[in-house]
Design a protein around this motif. Structure first.
Motif, PDB file in Angstrom:
ATOM      1  N   UNK A  20       0.841  -1.204   0.000  1.00  0.00           N
ATOM      2  CA  UNK A  20       0.000   0.000   0.000  1.00  0.00           C
ATOM      3  C   UNK A  20       0.878   1.256   0.000  1.00  0.00           C
ATOM      4  N   UNK A  21       0.444   2.263  -0.721  1.00  0.00           N
ATOM      5  CA  UNK A  21       1.182   3.528  -0.748  1.00  0.00           C
ATOM      6  C   UNK A  21       1.001   4.257   0.588  1.00  0.00           C
ATOM      7  N   UNK A  22       1.895   5.195   0.831  1.00  0.00           N
ATOM      8  CA  UNK A  22       1.780   6.028   2.034  1.00  0.00           C
ATOM      9  C   UNK A  22       0.477   6.818   1.999  1.00  0.00           C
ATOM     10  N   UNK A  23       0.051   7.205   0.822  1.00  0.00           N
ATOM     11  CA  UNK A  23      -1.196   7.949   0.689  1.00  0.00           C
ATOM     12  C   UNK A  23      -2.393   7.081   1.104  1.00  0.00           C
ATOM     13  N   UNK A  24      -2.406   5.851   0.638  1.00  0.00           N
ATOM     14  CA  UNK A  24      -3.507   4.929   0.977  1.00  0.00           C
ATOM     15  C   UNK A  24      -3.498   4.632   2.477  1.00  0.00           C
ATOM     16  N   UNK A  25      -2.318   4.395   3.040  1.00  0.00           N
ATOM     17  CA  UNK A  25      -2.210   4.151   4.485  1.00  0.00           C
ATOM     18  C   UNK A  25      -2.656   5.379   5.277  1.00  0.00           C
ATOM     19  N   UNK A  26      -2.304   6.556   4.795  1.00  0.00           N
ATOM     20  CA  UNK A  26      -2.676   7.791   5.482  1.00  0.00           C
ATOM     21  C   UNK A  26      -4.193   7.948   5.566  1.00  0.00           C
ATOM     22  N   UNK A  27      -4.892   7.526   4.536  1.00  0.00           N
ATOM     23  CA  UNK A  27      -6.353   7.588   4.554  1.00  0.00           C
ATOM     24  C   UNK A  27      -6.940   6.701   5.656  1.00  0.00           C
ATOM     25  N   UNK A  28      -6.283   5.607   5.945  1.00  0.00           N
ATOM     26  CA  UNK A  28      -6.802   4.647   6.916  1.00  0.00           C
ATOM     27  C   UNK A  28      -6.351   4.935   8.342  1.00  0.00           C
ATOM     28  N   UNK A  36       3.434   8.884   7.804  1.00  0.00           N
ATOM     29  CA  UNK A  36       3.381   7.425   7.597  1.00  0.00           C
ATOM     30  C   UNK A  36       4.770   6.916   7.202  1.00  0.00           C
ATOM     31  N   UNK A  37       5.399   7.596   6.242  1.00  0.00           N
ATOM     32  CA  UNK A  37       6.724   7.178   5.781  1.00  0.00           C
ATOM     33  C   UNK A  37       7.752   7.224   6.909  1.00  0.00           C
TER      34      UNK A  37
END
Length: 158
Positions: A20-28, A36-37
């Motif tokens: 999962x991208x950092x962007x996708x993880x950030x949404x969750x 996140x990174x």
């Protein structure tokens, strides 16, 4: 290491899908992608995340047969046990090896294309490790569950 709620959420998410991208993880997780990174980098550096792997379908790569092996040794001398551990670790067919209590000394998870390949591996095991007393084999008929995810609670028992 102290893991906060965000670390725990991240660990659960990346165990499910590390791609999962950092962007996708950030949404969750409700943090910024840069946060996140940073957290993931710290979790790697501190050894909480040991590595990231791809889960491959054994049938798709010609390794459809799974063997569960209980291995007994003659003597538990440190030098002999160390030699056996090194040998097991070097075998590509051995996916997992556990030193255990009980009747067996080791439990192995072995993948192979067929019974003949497995038999050849076990023949080498016996000939190259004189300390191995015996082994028993179970052939997996089907996989009910396969994974390495560690359940991580959010700290409130959830």
């Amino acid at each position: 290491m102290d893991l906060d709620r965000f670390d725990r959420q991240l660990l659960n998410l990346v165990q499910e899908d590390a791609g999962q991208t950092a962007e996708r993880l950030a949404e969750q997780v409700a943090l910024s992608p840069s946060a996140i990174q940073r957290r993931l980098r710290r979790l790697h550096e501190q050894g909480v995340i040991e590595r990231e792997v791809a889960v491959v379908d054994p049938k798709a790569v010609g390794r459809p047969t799974l063997f569960i092996v209980a291995l007994q040794v003659e003597r538990e001398r440190p030098d002999l046990m160390s030699q056996l551990r090194r040998w097991l670790s070097a075998q590509e067919h051995v996916q997992q090896a556990f030193y255990v209590t009980g009747e067996a000394d080791f439990i192995l998870v072995v993948t192979a294309p067929d019974a003949e390949s497995y038999d050849a591996l076990m023949g080498r095991l016996m000939s190259e490790n004189a300390n191995v007393k015996r082994f028993t084999t179970n052939v997996a008929m089907s996989v009910v569950k396969r994974g390495l995810s560690i359940p991580i609670t959010m700290g409130d028992g959830a």
